[in-house]
Design an enzyme around this catalytic site. Structure first.
Site, PDB file in Angstrom:
ATOM      1  CD  GLU A 101      -0.906  -6.382   6.519  1.00 33.82           C
ATOM      2  OE1 GLU A 101      -0.240  -7.360   6.931  1.00 33.82           O
ATOM      3  OE2 GLU A 101      -0.439  -5.244   6.415  1.00 33.82           O
ATOM      4  CG  HIS A 133       2.786  -0.425  -2.494  1.00 32.69           C
ATOM      5  ND1 HIS A 133       4.008  -1.028  -2.375  1.00 32.69           N
ATOM      6  CD2 HIS A 133       2.536   0.148  -1.283  1.00 32.69           C
ATOM      7  CE1 HIS A 133       4.491  -0.825  -1.148  1.00 32.69           C
ATOM      8  NE2 HIS A 133       3.617  -0.127  -0.474  1.00 32.69           N
TER       9      HIS A 133
HETATM   10  C1  LIG Z   1       1.968  -6.501   4.276  1.00 35.51           C
HETATM   11  C2  LIG Z   1       2.207  -5.053   4.290  1.00 35.51           C
HETATM   12  N1  LIG Z   1       1.500  -4.285   5.135  1.00 35.51           N
HETATM   13  C3  LIG Z   1       1.677  -2.959   5.159  1.00 35.51           C
HETATM   14  C4  LIG Z   1       2.594  -2.361   4.335  1.00 35.51           C
HETATM   15  C5  LIG Z   1       2.771  -0.852   4.335  1.00 35.51           C
HETATM   16  N2  LIG Z   1       4.026  -0.548   4.995  1.00 35.51           N
HETATM   17  C6  LIG Z   1       5.158  -0.394   4.300  1.00 35.51           C
HETATM   18  S1  LIG Z   1       6.485  -0.229   5.295  1.00 35.51           S
HETATM   19  C7  LIG Z   1       5.529  -0.317   6.661  1.00 35.51           C
HETATM   20  C8  LIG Z   1       6.158  -0.234   8.002  1.00 35.51           C
HETATM   21  C9  LIG Z   1       7.081  -1.363   8.219  1.00 35.51           C
HETATM   22  O1  LIG Z   1       7.592  -1.299   9.505  1.00 35.51           O
HETATM   23  P1  LIG Z   1       8.908  -2.072   9.834  1.00 35.51           P
HETATM   24  O2  LIG Z   1       8.762  -3.489   9.477  1.00 35.51           O
HETATM   25  O3  LIG Z   1       9.236  -1.757  11.245  1.00 35.51           O
HETATM   26  O4  LIG Z   1       9.990  -1.470   8.852  1.00 35.51           O
HETATM   27  P2  LIG Z   1      10.473   0.045   8.768  1.00 35.51           P
HETATM   28  O5  LIG Z   1       9.590   0.721   7.789  1.00 35.51           O
HETATM   29  O6  LIG Z   1      10.401   0.625  10.113  1.00 35.51           O
HETATM   30  O7  LIG Z   1      11.855  -0.047   8.249  1.00 35.51           O
HETATM   31  C10 LIG Z   1       4.197  -0.490   6.336  1.00 35.51           C
HETATM   32  C11 LIG Z   1       3.110  -0.603   7.304  1.00 35.51           C
HETATM   33  C12 LIG Z   1       3.311  -3.193   3.472  1.00 35.51           C
HETATM   34  N3  LIG Z   1       4.202  -2.708   2.602  1.00 35.51           N
HETATM   35  N4  LIG Z   1       3.111  -4.524   3.476  1.00 35.51           N
END
Ligand SMILES: Cc1ncc(C[n+]2csc(CCOP(=O)(O)OP(=O)(O)O)c2C)c(N)n1
Ligand SMILES: Cc1ncc(C[n+]2csc(CCOP(=O)(O)OP(=O)(O)O)c2C)c(N)n1
Ligand SMILES: [Mg+2]
Ligand SMILES: [Mg+2]
Lengths: 326, 331, 326, 331
Positions: D54, D123
């Site tokens: 972000e 959230h």
């Molecule tokens: C700072 C932040 N940005 C965006 C999100 C929304 N979000 C939740 S999980 C996710 C994907 C995370 O990807 P990764 O770190 O690869 O973990 P995975 O979900 O694949 O286990 C996103 C974008 C969030 N929770 N926190």
């Protein structure tokens, strides 16, 4: 079949089955409109392999996709489900829901659903261990995704752990997805290992769908950390078989890629291995599945029977010394 | 009592609390350089220079606090807190609650702000209200040497995360500080710095001095101003403010911070929601403008609430009151 | 001696002398209590070498330690000084002071004194160039310190630039200091180049006290960026000869280390080289110094004669369309 | 007029503004996945999935905005803004001013928040007030489909950085939206959703519906409530609020956000500083508690201001007024 006398490899299969049953049961239940979860279907080997290499004096930090880590650590599926449903018997009394479940009694601390939040707090947990808090010799393990590796805090966390020589195991579950974005859109191909290596700590990249390989790598890393107190990094290459958050139609997912990984389902692989070794037969496998299903069924009954929190407790636990601050 | 600067009061508080409780430790960019004596006394493990990375400094404090330590982190200037917002707002402020009370977060985040140094808005931004708005955090911003020492010690002993703001301009100001390591000022207690029955002036940090100056000038005109120093912004000592308002019926809130959704708004809201019947005049907010801090000395000065402005505001209020009283008398 | 007919190497010496004169004059003046500055004494070769490799269509982002970059780019020392003193004739009308001076007319944009702020905005400036804003073929250069490389935004900025193939030159002036903390306390020894290399972009580490070496490396990097539109990384190894911010007694600085670097003063080195080559004689050198001093003296006169901003303009420039928002 | 959901209104606004002005582009985690049609229509250069980061998304928007583009960034959930605070607060909000007006920052940062989804405080955090407090930013938080479309279009055309908040619960709510690409709602204009002379209910986003419900119930009791939907939180339309207050003399502010230094504080302050003479009763703040959002449905619901609470507050106010009026009549 009983846990007594079960080999470790079999126990790992059993743990993965329990996780899978837990998540699939919840998914089914959520079709009825209950709040969704981020499942780790397809990634169970990561959790089971790593958590099994830890001791009770160790600490674990996880994130939004935590069920596998928690169950591998011995969390009660009933209390987990109660938490997901927002009930008082959940590990966090229903305040967390599925996204930030921590269970201090299990050493699963400070779960954050802010991607990278776990990475920001992990050095502090390890620092406390280094400075004598908790049982001697404990180390900290932080689980995070390939997406979290894109956040700046990844860089800061690694640098601090290296610089301060913290007993911290970084475990990146590289599942190729960051919510609805494929990893290839976000970083070069071998980026995670390359980035970590740039920090000068030992990095191992392991097949995250092979629970035995993960376990072996984790054992090695944990032993090394305990020996010299310095951080280590594991990249576990795996794949998210279900959507990001239930429900999710996965319309954005390449069908061939998904099929390739479905064929490498870590549960089936482990079962196949044990079947081939003769350490398991088809009946025993079926029995293990049923045992898992039965435990999860009971868990769901427990969770649904659990009471809702009392709305009058709304502002409890905001501040320590409740009452000092109204 | 010993006379010392606020800088010294802060340093003493840190030293005493580190001596008292070995779980207390200090980290930040340059703390071991700046507080070399503490490093020598307590060792490099407890006084740590960090990499230049506020997010991980704050995050590490959060993790350490939940794991049995009591970190104090120096995050330098308030605008740098923007890098530490996830750790402070989403982790320290929320994870106690979201975990159902499983963890405490006894940490103190120090930062400095305030005009007078021509450093501009990326060093000078009074953004304490952002943390008052966020749940789970406490916020302290004292004005005297005694309070700096007593409140910092109390903050370190508090089991909640505390944002501790220092107005730069106060650092070299001197004051009497009670002797002994037991001098504590509890969080959440405002103090009446001057008693008066005609108008209540509420402020904190540097602008308490502005109010006291104004009160002095008003006194000469026969107007008795009560001056309240909030000291802690959260939890807010509503009782002390309301008690004063019920007596004076008039409120001027003076802050260097911007008024919009700031502490001045909060105080005005407190007055009109909880002391409406006592109010005899419009509340006045004398605050910094909705503008970043400029570097240029003249602009920086122009942005500050002055004693003259306070005096004028009070005269305006009382003038009206007199008019109203007279009008009533003639009906 | 006049600029006409001067060789490039001589021009670079002249530019460094002007920067040095500017900063030393300000330091002297600040003894009288005026707001201090972060000088780049000892780092002039970095600014002069890199900025000289850029064209007017290129954009530059810098930080708190910006005077050398600005003067190398042709900024008027008088307007710079006026800005430092908070006067209306400063590049930012006195609102910036020394810490965030930008000069759009020179292509020096979006200076931030938040360490890493420049790294956060630079990809956007380069993206705008890539998407057709500004003169065709322009690239962006971002100057930052070794300290900024510790901030998470460093990681995010590099990854985005690589992933989006942005025409962006990262220039890290590694001067061994991060305010009052030595670099060795904050990162492993070759960390900056290693971190950058982990991102898979071409990295060059260059003697930042040798203006010709810096210039050559910058020319090469700039040409490469213009050719393929992709980012490059230069680490310039240098040293901060004065304190972090004036006044600063440097009590925390190792005297031997400082002395070693003083012996490598980039101005003297360049002068020695030219003297040895016969491209300069001692009189000419003295004359260049005097010219620089004279220009800066005039600049100071200009700055001090400049008016203070009108306090009634306090809230001007907060919002676009002044008046729409009161 | 066409009936559509708020989600559709947002999407239309984006599509129309991208068509109208080729400098407008969209980036964020998954925007190209979620808005595939825009990616197909306008190309991958103008609808960009980003790495999960972000701070650099927001920073890149700031850099691009100052360099001639007009970025719209989707930062997903409001608590993730904590990672983008430096770019938004220190850069976008301050660098216009600190540069003496050399740069404009025409960017829009989208984010979602609000209760009702059991996702918990990381959230669901209504932190819009933090950005109202910060200088140089505009803040929008609409409640109807027509306003979402018209305000988002106006925000994209605005030369200032705009924080555009969407209450999740509204996304699938439908409303009539004026046809044509010219439908704009200017920033800074509140709207009176219902006219009434007895009390003013001020709100924004989801809780406007709560106020309208309450007004309906009050109507049945013969009490005429005026309902104001702020739509833009900054710049705040003080005129519309003050005009209403001068008529009704009574104010209830209803927000899902916490009250402390929140918009409810700001509105109460506005009333007591600028419409004091018109006020006939204490202002009431009905807000979310000073607590993180819980996931559990029952706690989440318990945290929300309800129409019943609004009705009760108004009854309390008017009850008092009646008592006072009677008391005066008997003296
Ligand atoms: C700072 C932040 N940005 C965006 C999100 C929304 N979000 C939740 S999980 C996710 C994907 C995370 O990807 P990764 O770190 O690869 O973990 P995975 O979900 O694949 O286990 C996103 C974008 C969030 N929770 N926190
Ligand atoms: C986010 C942030 N943290 C801390 C500071 C205070 N500070 C200003 S300059 C500086 C050192 C920066 O070091 P480096 O990036 O190496 O640049 P240098 O000063 O050496 O040129 C520090 C800590 C700041 N301005 N911003
Ligand atoms: Mg992933
Ligand atoms: Mg440096």
């Amino acid at each position: 079949m009983s846990a007594v006398g079960m080999t470790d490899t079999l126990c790992r299969l059993e743990a993965m089955l329990l996780i899978r049953a837990y998540e699939e049961t919840l998914v089914e239940f959520q079709r009825g409109g209950a709040p969704g979860t981020c499942t780790s279907v397809g990634q169970e080997a990561c959790a089971v392999g790593v958590v099994g290499a830890l001791e009770s004096r160790d600490r674990i930090l996880t994130n939004h996709r935590s069920a596998a880590h928690l169950i591998a650590r011995g969390a009660d599926p009933g209390r987990l489900m109660a938490e997901v449903l927002g009930r008082v018997d959940g590990y966090c009394g229903g305040r967390s829901g599925s996204l930030h479940i921590s269970a201090k009694e299990l050493g699963v601390v400070l779960t954050s659903t802010i991607v990278g939040g776990e990475l920001s707090m992990a050095p502090g947990v390890a620092l406390a261990q280094k400075m004598g808090q908790g049982e001697p010799g404990g180390i900290t393990t932080v689980f995070f995704g390939d997406g979290a590796a894109c956040e700046g805090i990844f860089h800061e966390s690694l640098n601090l752990a290296v610089q301060w020589q913290l007993p911290l195991l970084f475990v990146c579950e590289n599942n190729d997805w960051q919510a609805f974005v494929h990893r290839r859109e976000t970083m070069p191909d071998n980026a995670i290992a390359d980035w970590a290596a740039g920090h000068g700590l030992p990095v191992a990249t392991v097949d995250g769908n092979d629970v035995e390989a993960v376990h072996a790598a984790a054992l090695e890393a944990v032993a090394a950390i305990r020996a010299d107190g310095r951080p280590r990094f594991l990249e576990l290459v795996t794949y998210r078989l279900r959507g990001h958050f239930e429900p999710d139609d996965q319309a954005y997912v390449d069908a061939d890629e998904l099929a390739r990984w479905q064929a490498r389902d870590p549960l089936q692989s482990q079962a196949d291995r044990l079947l081939a070794q003769g350490a398991l037969d088809a009946d025993e496998f079926a029995q293990l599945r049923e045992q898992a299903a039965a435990r999860i069924e009971a868990a769901m009954v427990f969770a649904q029977a659990s009471a809702w929190p009392d709305p009058r407790t709304l502002t409890h636990h905001v501040y320590a010394e409740q009452g000092a601050h109204s | 009592m010993t006379r010392m600067t606020i800088e010294q009061a802060i340093h003493q508080a840190l030293a005493e609390e580190m001596r008292r409780d070995e779980r207390v430790f200090l980290m930040g960019e340059g703390v071991a350089t700046k507080r070399r004596d503490l490093m020598q006394d307590f060792g490099a493990a407890r006084v740590r220079n960090t990499p230049l990375a506020e997010a991980i400094i704050a995050g590490t404090a959060v993790g350490a606090a939940a794991s049995g330590l009591r970190p104090v982190v120096d995050l330098l200037f308030a605008p740098f807190l923007t890098y530490a917002m996830d750790a402070l707002v989403n982790s320290a402020g929320k994870l106690r609650y979201l975990s159902g009370g499983q963890f405490d977060f006894p940490l103190v985040a120090l930062s400095m702000t305030g005009s007078g140094w021509c450093v501009g808005a990326q060093h000078n931004h009074n953004l304490e209200a952002m943390f008052v708005h966020a749940p789970g955090l406490k916020v302290v911003m004292p004005s005297t040497a005694a309070d700096f020492k007593g409140l910092l010690k109390a903050a370190i002993r508090d089991d909640n995360p505390v944002l501790f703001f220092t107005d730069l301009a106060l650092l070299h100001q001197e004051g009497e500080v009670p002797d002994g390591a037991d001098h504590l000022v509890p969080l959440g207690q405002a103090v009446v710095r001057r008693v008066g029955a005609d108008v209540t002036l509420v402020s904190y940090a540097k602008t308490v001095g502005v109010c006291l100056q104004a009160a002095e000038q008003l006194q000469a005109q026969g107007i008795a101003a009560e001056v309240i120093d909030l000291r802690t912004l959260k939890p807010l000592d509503e009782t002390t403010v309301l008690r004063s308002l019920r007596k004076t019926g008039r409120l001027v809130v003076v802050t260097e911070a911007s008024g919009l959704c700031g502490m001045a708004a909060e105080l005005a809201a407190l007055a009109v929601t909880r002391a409406f019947d006592a109010l005899r005049a419009p509340v006045v907010r004398l605050t910094g403008p909705d503008a970043p801090g400029a570097s240029s000395w003249v602009l920086e000065q122009a942005a500050l609430p002055t004693a003259e402005a306070v005096v004028e505001a009070v005269q305006g209020m009382l003038g009206d009151a007199v008019v109203v009283r007279e009008a009533l008398a003639t009906t």
